[in-house]
Structure formats: structure tokens, C-alpha cells
Design a protein around this motif. Structure first.
Motif, mmCIF file in Angstrom:
data_model
loop_
_atom_site.group_PDB
_atom_site.id
_atom_site.type_symbol
_atom_site.label_atom_id
_atom_site.label_comp_id
_atom_site.label_asym_id
_atom_site.label_seq_id
_atom_site.Cartn_x
_atom_site.Cartn_y
_atom_site.Cartn_z
ATOM 1 N N GLY A 31 15.449 -25.030 19.705
ATOM 2 C CA GLY A 31 15.984 -24.908 18.648
ATOM 3 C C GLY A 31 15.988 -23.501 18.374
ATOM 4 O O GLY A 31 14.489 -23.128 17.544
ATOM 5 N N GLY A 32 16.905 -22.438 17.907
ATOM 6 C CA GLY A 32 15.547 -21.296 18.013
ATOM 7 C C GLY A 32 16.705 -21.042 16.662
ATOM 8 O O GLY A 32 16.993 -19.387 16.116
ATOM 9 N N GLY A 33 17.464 -21.663 16.199
ATOM 10 C CA GLY A 33 17.699 -22.054 13.896
ATOM 11 C C GLY A 33 16.166 -21.226 13.628
ATOM 12 O O GLY A 33 15.345 -21.148 13.303
ATOM 13 N N ILE A 34 16.333 -21.366 11.489
ATOM 14 C CA ILE A 34 15.570 -21.476 10.824
ATOM 15 C C ILE A 34 14.384 -22.184 11.005
ATOM 16 O O ILE A 34 13.124 -21.995 10.764
ATOM 17 C CB ILE A 34 16.535 -22.206 9.459
ATOM 18 C CG1 ILE A 34 15.235 -21.673 7.918
ATOM 19 C CG2 ILE A 34 16.697 -22.995 9.399
ATOM 20 C CD1 ILE A 34 14.300 -19.968 8.171
ATOM 21 N N THR A 35 14.459 -23.817 11.355
ATOM 22 C CA THR A 35 13.437 -24.570 11.476
ATOM 23 C C THR A 35 12.743 -24.616 12.460
ATOM 24 O O THR A 35 11.432 -23.924 12.654
ATOM 25 C CB THR A 35 14.221 -26.130 11.846
ATOM 26 O OG1 THR A 35 15.269 -26.399 10.429
ATOM 27 C CG2 THR A 35 13.381 -27.128 11.775
ATOM 28 N N LEU A 58 19.766 -17.363 19.793
ATOM 29 C CA LEU A 58 18.982 -17.070 18.641
ATOM 30 C C LEU A 58 19.372 -16.653 17.337
ATOM 31 O O LEU A 58 20.761 -16.226 17.356
ATOM 32 C CB LEU A 58 17.219 -16.779 18.453
ATOM 33 C CG LEU A 58 16.269 -16.238 19.396
ATOM 34 C CD1 LEU A 58 15.199 -15.799 19.232
ATOM 35 C CD2 LEU A 58 15.679 -17.533 19.652
ATOM 36 N N ALA A 59 19.753 -17.960 16.343
ATOM 37 C CA ALA A 59 20.312 -17.430 15.404
ATOM 38 C C ALA A 59 21.811 -18.055 15.366
ATOM 39 O O ALA A 59 22.848 -17.281 13.925
ATOM 40 C CB ALA A 59 19.808 -16.872 13.674
ATOM 41 N N HIS A 60 22.302 -18.249 16.457
ATOM 42 C CA HIS A 60 23.126 -18.086 16.404
ATOM 43 C C HIS A 60 24.483 -18.868 15.840
ATOM 44 O O HIS A 60 25.701 -18.638 15.900
ATOM 45 C CB HIS A 60 24.353 -17.981 17.937
ATOM 46 C CG HIS A 60 25.771 -17.482 18.625
ATOM 47 N ND1 HIS A 60 26.472 -16.378 18.745
ATOM 48 C CD2 HIS A 60 26.163 -18.390 18.505
ATOM 49 C CE1 HIS A 60 27.151 -16.490 19.074
ATOM 50 N NE2 HIS A 60 27.763 -17.583 19.400
ATOM 51 N N GLY A 61 23.317 -20.305 15.725
ATOM 52 C CA GLY A 61 24.656 -21.855 15.267
ATOM 53 C C GLY A 61 24.222 -21.472 13.746
ATOM 54 O O GLY A 61 25.052 -20.867 13.105
ATOM 55 N N ASP A 62 24.415 -22.647 13.818
ATOM 56 C CA ASP A 62 24.583 -22.969 11.811
ATOM 57 C C ASP A 62 23.561 -21.717 11.076
ATOM 58 O O ASP A 62 23.833 -21.795 9.565
ATOM 59 C CB ASP A 62 24.911 -24.546 11.674
ATOM 60 C CG ASP A 62 25.892 -24.898 11.825
ATOM 61 O OD1 ASP A 62 26.883 -24.594 11.528
ATOM 62 O OD2 ASP A 62 25.811 -25.879 12.803
ATOM 63 N N THR A 63 22.462 -22.242 11.237
ATOM 64 C CA THR A 63 21.015 -20.878 10.709
ATOM 65 C C THR A 63 21.903 -19.573 10.497
ATOM 66 O O THR A 63 22.583 -19.056 8.901
ATOM 67 C CB THR A 63 20.619 -20.488 11.603
ATOM 68 O OG1 THR A 63 19.124 -21.841 11.507
ATOM 69 C CG2 THR A 63 19.387 -19.635 10.701
ATOM 70 N N GLY A 64 22.976 -19.078 11.630
ATOM 71 C CA GLY A 64 23.369 -17.690 11.426
ATOM 72 C C GLY A 64 24.584 -17.502 10.389
ATOM 73 O O GLY A 64 25.198 -16.753 9.764
ATOM 74 N N CYS A 65 25.587 -18.893 10.119
ATOM 75 C CA CYS A 65 26.714 -18.713 9.404
ATOM 76 C C CYS A 65 26.431 -19.752 7.822
ATOM 77 O O CYS A 65 26.976 -19.536 6.865
ATOM 78 C CB CYS A 65 27.517 -20.116 9.703
ATOM 79 S SG CYS A 65 28.171 -19.590 11.381
ATOM 80 N N THR A 66 24.631 -19.856 7.609
ATOM 81 C CA THR A 66 24.782 -19.786 6.195
ATOM 82 C C THR A 66 24.723 -19.059 5.116
ATOM 83 O O THR A 66 24.915 -18.144 5.179
ATOM 84 C CB THR A 66 22.464 -19.916 5.934
ATOM 85 O OG1 THR A 66 22.693 -20.407 4.701
ATOM 86 C CG2 THR A 66 22.507 -18.285 6.326
#
Length: 509
Positions: A31-35, A58-66
């Protein structure tokens, strides 16, 4: 033209190659988000060899939508948190948020990251939609926060809404993608690496390893940081049991320029359920407001686009000059008791999920716990946030959240075709068609290209629904999301929607 991504989408993330060879490492992070990025960064600092896999970018999913609020104040209100967990554990939960914000600030200073990190106050204000006096309730909640040792003060009027509010000092905000881009650049080297477009599959326990792109990754520890945890090596039953404690909600946000210096640069949220949230950023000639809310169970809304219109209508009541130039949605994962699940789920396997609206802080705290877990160090929050903590304190909520699965399984048997022919699927639309005993998810992009995939979610067999705001197929049972091509956008589903053989643009008999 209204953009469909948040303002930090312009921040440039570094790009990495696909995994194209077998790899050995100390810790595999998925997983390449914040966590995931925070975990990999912290472990790299301790000398661990880390391999991070991201199935997309990286950060393409829900982290990028924060909306990137950094707050130790949890979604679950403090009085409820105290009733559920007791005063000491309620205090500990908020202290975890404080520790996460402090950690982000330390990393920003250490790496000299230009990500607009600022300490700001946060305001819990009376409901923007309910016309009732909440003064006493908020005063009592403020007193409780003070008793537990937090810097809180009651204000008769919020700087934004004019309603009664609690002011919490020492919250923060930042540009999340600039921050994560710096972490990503610091991870590779000395035996550590990041691989994009490399979905993890085929887990095994002895030896502990996974596969991606047909290649093997051997590791000593596995950290699953994928928003909704993959099955990993815990098996279908245990994975499903954990996922049944989670509920996926879609949330919506709009962005607009507002007159400069009219409002305090701060974070705001209200007592509505679901609550509305606001972030004000000061710029030289204007301020920028990000306003969000209108949450619902993923896959349960009949018209997702109307959520943006409703947000704009509410914001205009307070800022008549607001002209929306951005709108986007994301997904948050809620738990049955309001706190995330972070910890070991199998021997040498660690997961983190259920951050609710505190994704940036709980995601960072999860990374801190994962680092200590790998190193064998005791952590203050490991028992409080344990995946197998007992009992289920909100049994009624737990049952209600999971009623959607049997309901949709039964209802899906009687799902009628939404169109008689693929020709009825217009550009930008998606509809369910029944053909040859199958339920087909048909969608057409803005160029007129038609996509046809099975409408049966690969997680537990519910039928997906079209999201007309994000142009995705969303599952109403457990929140899985798929691209029109059928590729997984968000779990718990791990496999894409099945392809339809003999696709054709023809009338359905």
C-alpha cells in the motif's frame, strides 16, 4: 470547468518501476498511501530493508483524495469515546493523534519538506443544519476535554458559522502529496525499494512471501496498509470476520476561492451526523475553502452528483461569493466502536484499517505501531487499537452495519435490467443489463467507448452499482470499488470484475 481532483493533485509524486524480479527484504509493506509510505520511511530509518508494493501509483487512491486535516479530535465524540472505553483510554486515543501530528512535524523538520505544514486551531461547532441550541452540550464536552488534559476552550460563536463551538489548539494541516513525495524519495536505497503497478497476490506463510507481477517477494514481516486489508495469510473466514467489523462510506468535498482573511485559518467540523467539515487556507490574494460531508454507505446513493450540489448550497449560505472550482469524493472506513484496528492478525502479519475521518493522523500512528511491532518494542497504543480487542461495545451498530449484505444478496436476485440494450447506455453513464443469465455492468466513457464486465463483486457476490460522480462501479455490501474496466480501485475485493465473453452492442432479448 470544475476539476475533479483535490488542489494538491498538482503536486508531483515520484514514479517507480514495476517489480520485474524476485526480491528479498526484511519487511514487505503493501500500500502506497499515508500508512504504507510512513511505515516504510520509519522502518528505513531504523536500518530495515523495506520493499513497498503499490498496485497503482503512490497516493493515487483515498490518500490522494483526503482533505488533509491533521486533528487529534476523533470522529467519535469525546463523551461517547469515554463511555465506550473509559476516561484513561479516551485520553490515550486522543494522545495518539497528538503523537502522530508531532511525528509528522518532526519528519517535516528533519527532511526539510516544503509541504505547507502549519499548526492551526480546530473548531467543533454546533450543527450547520439543525436549528437547536447546543450551548450546554458543547460546554460539557469542553469541560471533559479539559479534565482529560487537552487544550480546549468554549466559544459562544464559531469564527465561521457564528454558532457555539469548542476551540481545540494545536491541530495542523499540510499538503499531503508534497509530504508523501518527500517520504517516497527517502525510502529507496540500501536494500529498500518501491514498486508501482505491482499488486500483491498469492501469500504464503512458510516461507513468508507474496507474489507480484509473477515475481516472489520473500520477507520476515508483512505490513498490510491497503485501506481495507487484503486477505494475506489469515484465510478467507478470518479476513471476512475482520471486514464485517468495517463499514465503507463515501464522502464528498468541494473547493472554492473565498475573500481573503475573512475567516480564521483553521479546521472546522460540526455536530451533524454525518458531520460537515471545512478547511480554510490563507493565500496572498485570496483564501481557499474546502468543504465536505454528505457521507453515505458506499454504493447506496442513487445519485452521487447531487451530493456536490447539496454541499455547494450549504456553503453558499455562509459564503455567498463562493464559486466551486473543484469537487471530488473519497472513501473512509469506519469501525463498529469508532477507533481503528491496528495490529497483528497472524504470525508476522500486521494490518491497519478503519481510520474514519482521521486518516492522516491514524495512518501515521499506525506506521509508528508497525515500526515498533517489527522491532519488538512495546507501544502505548497497541492494546487499545488491537485488531482482536473485545468486546464489541456497539453490538446494535455492528448488526445494523452488516444488515446490508443479506439484504443486497436477496435483492440482487430480483435486480431488473436498467436498460434493454447497450445502445441505451449514454456517454458518461453506467447501467446494469441482464443477458444470457448474467448481470452485466455496462458503461460508456466520454469518447463513446463501451465497457462490459460482470456486475458481480468478486468479494462476496453482491451486485455493483454505478457511481455517476466518480464513474466507478461501487459495491453496496462492503464498499469495494471498481474502474469501468473492472480493475479494483478499492477493496476489500482483491480480484477484478470478470470480463464478459462475446461482448456486443446489441439489444437484450
Amino acid at each position: 470547468m470544475i476539476a475533479s481532483r483535490p488542489p494538491w493533485d498538482n503536486s508531483r509524486m515520484p514514479q517507480f518501476d514495476k517489480l520485474n524480479d524476485d526480491v528479498d527484504c526484511d519487511v514487505l509493506v503493501i500500500g502506497g498511501g499515508i500508512t504504507g509510505l510512513s511505515t516504510a520511511y520509519l522502518l528505513k530509518q531504523t536500518g530495515q530493508r523495506v520493499c513497498l508494493l503499490e498496485r497503482d501509483r503512490l497516493a493515487h487512491g483515498d490518500t490522494g483524495c483526503t482533505t488533509a486535516h491533521l486533528a487529534f479530535v476523533t470522529d467519535i465524540r469525546l463523551p461517547s469515546l469515554q463511555r465506550t472505553f473509559g476516561s484513561d483510554r479516551a485520553r490515550l486515543a486522543w494522545q495518539g493523534g497528538e503523537a502522530a501530528i508531532n511525528t509528522i512535524e518532526q519528519i517535516v523538520d528533519q527532511e526539510e519538506i516544503d509541504c505547507c505544514f502549519h499548526r492551526i486551531p480546530g473548531f467543533l461547532q454546533a450543527s450547520l443544519e439543525l436549528n437547536r441550541d447546543e450551548t450546554q452540550e458543547l460546554q460539557e464536552e469542553c469541560n471533559l476535554a479539559q479534565e482529560l488534559g487537552f487544550a480546549a476552550s468554549f466559544q459562544a460563536t464559531s469564527p465561521f458559522s457564528g454558532q457555539p463551538a469548542i476551540r481545540y489548539a494545536n491541530q495542523a494541516k499540510f499538503d499531503p502529496l508534497r509530504y508523501l513525495a518527500a517520504l517516497a524519495k527517502a525510502i529507496p536505497g540500501d536494500g529498500s525499494a518501491i514498486y508501482e503497478e505491482s499488486a500483491a497476490t498469492d501469500f504464503s506463510a512458510d516461507p513468508l512471501e507474496a507474489k507480484a507481477n509473477g515475481h516472489r517477494i520473500n520477507c520476515h514481516h508483512l505490513v498490510i496498509a491497503s485501506h481495507v486489508p487484503l486477505m494475506g495469510q489469515i484465510g478467507f473466514f478470518n479476513a471476512t470476520l475482520l471486514q464485517s467489523k468495517l463499514a465503507a462510506y463515501s464522502t464528498y468535498a468541494i473547493g472554492t476561492k473565498v475573500p481573503a482573511a475573512r475567516y480564521d485559518e483553521a479546521s472546522y467540523w460540526d455536530t451533524s451526523n454525518p458531520y460537515y467539515y471545512l478547511r480554510i487556507d490563507h493565500h496572498a490574494d485570496y483564501d481557499y475553502a474546502i468543504f465536505g460531508g454528505k457521507d453515505h454507505r458506499t454504493g447506496a446513493a442513487s445519485d452521487n452528483r447531487e451530493r456536490f450540489d447539496a454541499l455547494a448550497e450549504i456553503l453558499h449560505k455562509f459564503i455567498p461569493e463562493a464559486r466551486v472550482d473543484r469537487q471530488w469524493s473519497g472513501q473512509v472506513i469506519e469501525t463498529n466502536d469508532g477507533l481503528p484496528y491496528i495490529g497483528q492478525t497472524a504470525e508476522r502479519q500486521f494490518v491497519a484499517t478503519g481510520f474514519g475521518g482521521n486518516g492522516m493522523t491514524f495512518g501515521t500512528l499506525a506506521a509508528m505501531l508497525a515500526c515498533d511491532w517489527v522491532l519488538g518494542a512495546k507501544n502505548l497504543w497497541q492494546d487499545l487499537l488491537s485488531v482482536d480487542r473485545k468486546p464489541v461495545t456497539h453490538a446494535v451498530d455492528y448488526v445494523q452495519e452488516n444488515l446490508s449484505y443479506p439484504y443486497h444478496i436477496v435483492a440482487d436476485r430480483f435486480q431488473r435490467s436498467e436498460a434493454r440494450s447497450t445502445r441505451e447506455v449514454k456517454r458518461g453513464e453506467g447501467k446494469l443489463l441482464r443477458r444470457d443469465g448474467q448481470v452485466i455492468a455496462c458503461s460508456r466513457d466520454e469518447t463513446g467507448k463501451l465497457s462490459q464486465v460482470s456486475a458481480v463483486c468478486t468479494h462476496m457476490g453482491c451486485l455493483v452499482h454505478w457511481n455517476n460522480a466518480e464513474h466507478t462501479w461501487d459495491c453496496p455490501c462492503h464498499g469495494s470499488r471498481f474502474q469501468p474496466s473492472g480493475d479494483v480501485l478499492a477493496g476489500p475485493a482483491e480480484e477484478p470484475l470478470a470480463q464478459i465473453k462475446n461482448q456486443r452492442e446489441a439489444a437484450v432479448k
